[in-house]
Enzyme design. Structure first.
Site, PDB file in Angstrom:
ATOM      1  N   VAL A   1      -9.264  -3.468   0.594  1.00 16.81           N
ATOM      2  CA  VAL A   1     -10.258  -4.878   0.964  1.00 16.81           C
ATOM      3  C   VAL A   1      -9.367  -5.659   2.075  1.00 16.81           C
ATOM      4  O   VAL A   1      -8.833  -5.933   2.843  1.00 16.81           O
ATOM      5  CB  VAL A   1      -9.309  -4.933  -0.136  1.00 16.81           C
ATOM      6  CG1 VAL A   1      -9.716  -4.945  -1.676  1.00 16.81           C
ATOM      7  CG2 VAL A   1      -7.596  -5.649  -0.131  1.00 16.81           C
TER       8      VAL A   1
ATOM      9  N   ASP B   1       0.543  -1.367   0.117  1.00 16.01           N
ATOM     10  CA  ASP B   1      -0.210  -0.574  -0.583  1.00 16.01           C
ATOM     11  C   ASP B   1       0.974   1.293  -0.193  1.00 16.01           C
ATOM     12  O   ASP B   1       1.158   1.967  -0.927  1.00 16.01           O
ATOM     13  CB  ASP B   1      -0.496   0.252   1.584  1.00 16.01           C
ATOM     14  CG  ASP B   1      -1.974   1.151   1.133  1.00 16.01           C
ATOM     15  OD1 ASP B   1      -1.825   2.222   0.423  1.00 16.01           O
ATOM     16  OD2 ASP B   1      -2.698   1.828   2.184  1.00 16.01           O
TER      17      ASP B   1
HETATM   18  P1  IMP Z   1       1.438  -0.101   4.245  1.00 16.89           P
HETATM   19  O1  IMP Z   1       1.399   0.519   4.161  1.00 16.89           O
HETATM   20  O2  IMP Z   1       2.323  -0.739   2.053  1.00 16.89           O
HETATM   21  O3  IMP Z   1       2.721  -0.744   4.823  1.00 16.89           O
HETATM   22  O4  IMP Z   1       0.427  -1.600   3.757  1.00 16.89           O
HETATM   23  C1  IMP Z   1       0.833  -2.093   5.803  1.00 16.89           C
HETATM   24  C2  IMP Z   1      -0.614  -2.818   5.866  1.00 16.89           C
HETATM   25  O5  IMP Z   1      -1.502  -2.172   6.415  1.00 16.89           O
HETATM   26  C3  IMP Z   1      -0.731  -3.803   5.014  1.00 16.89           C
HETATM   27  O6  IMP Z   1       0.446  -4.850   5.578  1.00 16.89           O
HETATM   28  C4  IMP Z   1      -2.171  -4.651   5.391  1.00 16.89           C
HETATM   29  O7  IMP Z   1      -2.172  -5.144   6.677  1.00 16.89           O
HETATM   30  C5  IMP Z   1      -2.177  -3.255   6.120  1.00 16.89           C
HETATM   31  N1  IMP Z   1      -3.303  -2.670   4.861  1.00 16.89           N
HETATM   32  C6  IMP Z   1      -3.070  -1.628   3.720  1.00 16.89           C
HETATM   33  N2  IMP Z   1      -3.601  -1.916   2.843  1.00 16.89           N
HETATM   34  C7  IMP Z   1      -4.622  -2.756   3.277  1.00 16.89           C
HETATM   35  C8  IMP Z   1      -6.010  -3.072   2.602  1.00 16.89           C
HETATM   36  O8  IMP Z   1      -6.905  -2.771   2.134  1.00 16.89           O
HETATM   37  N3  IMP Z   1      -7.170  -3.683   3.261  1.00 16.89           N
HETATM   38  C9  IMP Z   1      -6.713  -4.497   4.787  1.00 16.89           C
HETATM   39  N4  IMP Z   1      -5.540  -4.235   5.058  1.00 16.89           N
HETATM   40  C10 IMP Z   1      -4.206  -3.240   4.113  1.00 16.89           C
END
Ligand code: IMP
Ligand code: MG
Length: 199
Positions: free
Chosen positions: A161, A111
């Site tokens: 999601v 994300d």
């Molecule tokens: P990051 O923002 O790439 O560091 O993502 C961090 C964490 O946020 C991911 O490992 C997920 O656990 C959570 N996350 C990000 N987007 C979603 C989503 O759409 N659904 C559920 N969890 C999410």
């Protein structure tokens, strides 16, 4: 729980097909021993979102492999955006050195890229022979596109999601499909961060 689902984005059938393809690709890319066999793989799944992906993927990989868990906390609480990431030492089982190991990070979703960036730096400091990353989902965001990742099962729109391991406020991980939730289920973003929680 089922009544909270808005739309199915990726069905369990499509997930199964793609996970099998990914497993094949990962094994095919492993360096070979002098006997022509794939070398041992060290998997580092990021808790908790990658557990179902991990379970399905490894059962399609007929190679010697080991698993070291890593747990990362962010501050989303009942929100849909991560704002920070830090290693949760209590739930992490990494050896001090990964010298000689061919390491593959496994995460649920790319994300903002903060989680993967932190995990990559943490593992690189242990000097593995190779370090790759595999995510189940990658969101259509510039931050995600800018993050180095070797395997992506699905590129998805920038939507929140759940299912197949992914949670909202720790729920919905057990849904077999990857889905969106109805609008009224997702709380408005709070002004200040909630206590750290495991991703
Ligand atoms: P990051 O923002 O790439 O560091 O993502 C961090 C964490 O946020 C991911 O490992 C997920 O656990 C959570 N996350 C990000 N987007 C979603 C989503 O759409 N659904 C559920 N969890 C999410
Ligand atoms: Mg999460």
């Amino acid at each position: 729980m089922i009544a909270d689902i808005d739309q199915t984005l990726i069905s369990r059938r499509d997930i199964a097909t793609r996970v099998a393809q990914l497993a094949q690709a990962i094994v095919a890319d492993l360096p070979r021993t002098t006997a022509g066999q794939p070398t041992e793989l060290t998997l580092v799944p990021v808790l908790t979102g990658s557990v179902i992906f991990l379970a399905d993927l490894i059962r399609q990989m007929p190679v010697h492999l080991r698993i070291h868990l890593i747990s990362v906390s962010s501050y989303p609480g009942q929100t849909t955006q991560s704002t920070a990431a830090c290693i949760n030492q209590g739930l992490t089982s990494l050896p001090d050195s990964l010298q000689g190991a061919h390491v593959l990070i496994l995460d649920d979703i790319l994300d903002s890229g903060k989680t993967l960036g932190l995990v990559r730096d943490t593992l690189a400091a242990r000097h593995p022979a190779s370090l790759r990353a595999c995510v189940l989902l990658r969101k259509d965001r510039p931050q995600a596109a800018a993050c180095e990742v070797d395997y992506v099962a699905f590129d998805i729109p920038d939507q929140f999601v759940v299912g197949y391991g992914l949670d909202y406020d720790d729920y919905y991980r057990n849904l077999p499909d990857i889905v969106t939730l109805k609008r009224h289920i997702i709380q408005p973003e709070p002004a200040s961060p909630n206590p750290a929680k495991t991703v």
